[in-house]
Design a protein around this motif. Structure first.
Motif, PDB file in Angstrom:
ATOM      1  N   ARG A 145       0.784  -1.195   0.079  1.00 29.23           N
ATOM      2  CA  ARG A 145       0.047   0.109   0.048  1.00 29.23           C
ATOM      3  C   ARG A 145       0.961   1.346  -0.035  1.00 29.23           C
ATOM      4  O   ARG A 145       0.520   2.181  -0.419  1.00 29.23           O
ATOM      5  N   ARG A 146       1.913   1.046   0.545  1.00 29.54           N
ATOM      6  CA  ARG A 146       2.858   2.367   0.525  1.00 29.54           C
ATOM      7  C   ARG A 146       3.460   2.813  -0.726  1.00 29.54           C
ATOM      8  O   ARG A 146       3.772   4.010  -0.907  1.00 29.54           O
TER       9      ARG A 146
ATOM     10  N   GLU B 212       1.357   3.051  -3.449  1.00 31.59           N
ATOM     11  CA  GLU B 212       0.303   3.205  -3.999  1.00 31.59           C
ATOM     12  C   GLU B 212       0.247   4.659  -4.779  1.00 31.59           C
ATOM     13  O   GLU B 212      -0.298   4.799  -6.197  1.00 31.59           O
ATOM     14  N   ASN B 213       0.722   5.488  -4.489  1.00 24.45           N
ATOM     15  CA  ASN B 213       0.875   7.061  -5.002  1.00 24.45           C
ATOM     16  C   ASN B 213       2.087   6.975  -6.319  1.00 24.45           C
ATOM     17  O   ASN B 213       2.030   7.802  -7.061  1.00 24.45           O
ATOM     18  N   GLU B 214       2.674   5.734  -6.315  1.00 24.77           N
ATOM     19  CA  GLU B 214       3.560   5.651  -7.251  1.00 24.77           C
ATOM     20  C   GLU B 214       3.218   5.224  -8.655  1.00 24.77           C
ATOM     21  O   GLU B 214       3.768   5.388  -9.761  1.00 24.77           O
TER      22      GLU B 214
ATOM     23  N   ARG C  46       0.430   5.102 -11.083  1.00 23.36           N
ATOM     24  CA  ARG C  46      -0.628   5.848 -11.901  1.00 23.36           C
ATOM     25  C   ARG C  46      -1.026   5.355 -13.015  1.00 23.36           C
ATOM     26  O   ARG C  46      -0.464   4.529 -13.739  1.00 23.36           O
TER      27      ARG C  46
ATOM     28  N   SER D  13       1.499   4.979 -15.619  1.00 28.28           N
ATOM     29  CA  SER D  13       2.492   3.826 -15.486  1.00 28.28           C
ATOM     30  C   SER D  13       2.354   2.709 -16.476  1.00 28.28           C
ATOM     31  O   SER D  13       1.325   2.560 -17.058  1.00 28.28           O
TER      32      SER D  13
ATOM     33  N   ARG E   1       7.062   3.695 -13.010  1.00 27.68           N
ATOM     34  CA  ARG E   1       6.356   4.555 -12.137  1.00 27.68           C
ATOM     35  C   ARG E   1       5.664   5.806 -13.096  1.00 27.68           C
ATOM     36  O   ARG E   1       6.181   6.062 -14.105  1.00 27.68           O
TER      37      ARG E   1
ATOM     38  N   SER F  66       3.908   9.504 -13.287  1.00 29.78           N
ATOM     39  CA  SER F  66       4.034  10.968 -12.842  1.00 29.78           C
ATOM     40  C   SER F  66       2.884  11.748 -12.921  1.00 29.78           C
ATOM     41  O   SER F  66       2.698  12.808 -11.950  1.00 29.78           O
TER      42      SER F  66
ATOM     43  N   ILE G  45      -3.862   8.445  -9.663  1.00 30.35           N
ATOM     44  CA  ILE G  45      -3.381   7.034  -8.680  1.00 30.35           C
ATOM     45  C   ILE G  45      -4.482   6.232  -9.219  1.00 30.35           C
ATOM     46  O   ILE G  45      -5.654   6.326  -9.262  1.00 30.35           O
TER      47      ILE G  45
END
Length: 180
Positions: A94-95, A97-99, A101, A104, A123, A125, A129
């Protein structure tokens, strides 16, 4: 001959059993923590044409670092697009998740020399998300032959320039240069 008998009281046996159970539980919790069992995760989907060398539990990489694994692989029934024959469910920490998108991309890459494969996620940018259960677009990995084929026009141009240079008449070294 005399027989020696050791007697262990019930209290000592109970304490030893409790200590053994506590050590086993501590080892189990530590093992689960190291494997990421307690880390919150979510699922994302990727559709691929084939899974040669990919197995359930294969690593999912972001920046070359393991961020999850392949939770499941299942064929897509009546797939109209041959590039979307197999659905991969990726279990991602989960950590990260912001990477990941909407811009991606996921690619199947070699994972070692034994023919195993991993899922590499590039990744994103600027996209939004991807929500849990969402889809990461798939991009096939580039092959060396594709890269060499892409260089063919440049190689042909260099070969033509070399031929033109070889066919150019050489200056006569015996005659001195003329000055006006």
């Amino acid at each position: 001959m005399a027989t020696i008998t050791l007697r262990i009281s019930d209290k000592v046996q109970t304490i030893a059993l409790i200590a053994l159970l506590a050590a086993s539980c501590a080892w189990g919790v530590q093992h689960l923590a190291v494997t990421g069992f307690f880390v919150p995760k979510y699922l994302l989907r990727v559709y691929v044409p084939s899974t040669d060398g990919l197995a359930q539990g294969a690593p999912v990489l972001l920046y070359g670092m393991r961020v999850g694994d392949v939770a499941a692989m299942k064929p897509v029934e009546n797939a109209a697009d041959p590039q979307r024959r197999i659905e991969l469910l990726l279990r991602i920490q989960r950590r990260f998740e912001n990477e990941i998108r909407t811009d991606s991309a996921a690619t199947l890459i070699p994972d070692g020399i034994l023919g195993k494969r991993a899922v590499s996620v590039r990744r994103g940018s600027s996209g939004a998300i991807i929500a849990p259960g969402g889809e990461i677009p798939f991009v096939p990995a580039r092959k060396l032959s594709d890269l060499v084929g892409g260089l063919k026009p440049e190689i042909d141009c260099l070969n033509a320039a070399i031929k033109a240079q070889d066919n150019k008449p050489a200056a006569n070294p015996a005659s001195p240069p003329s000055h006006p």
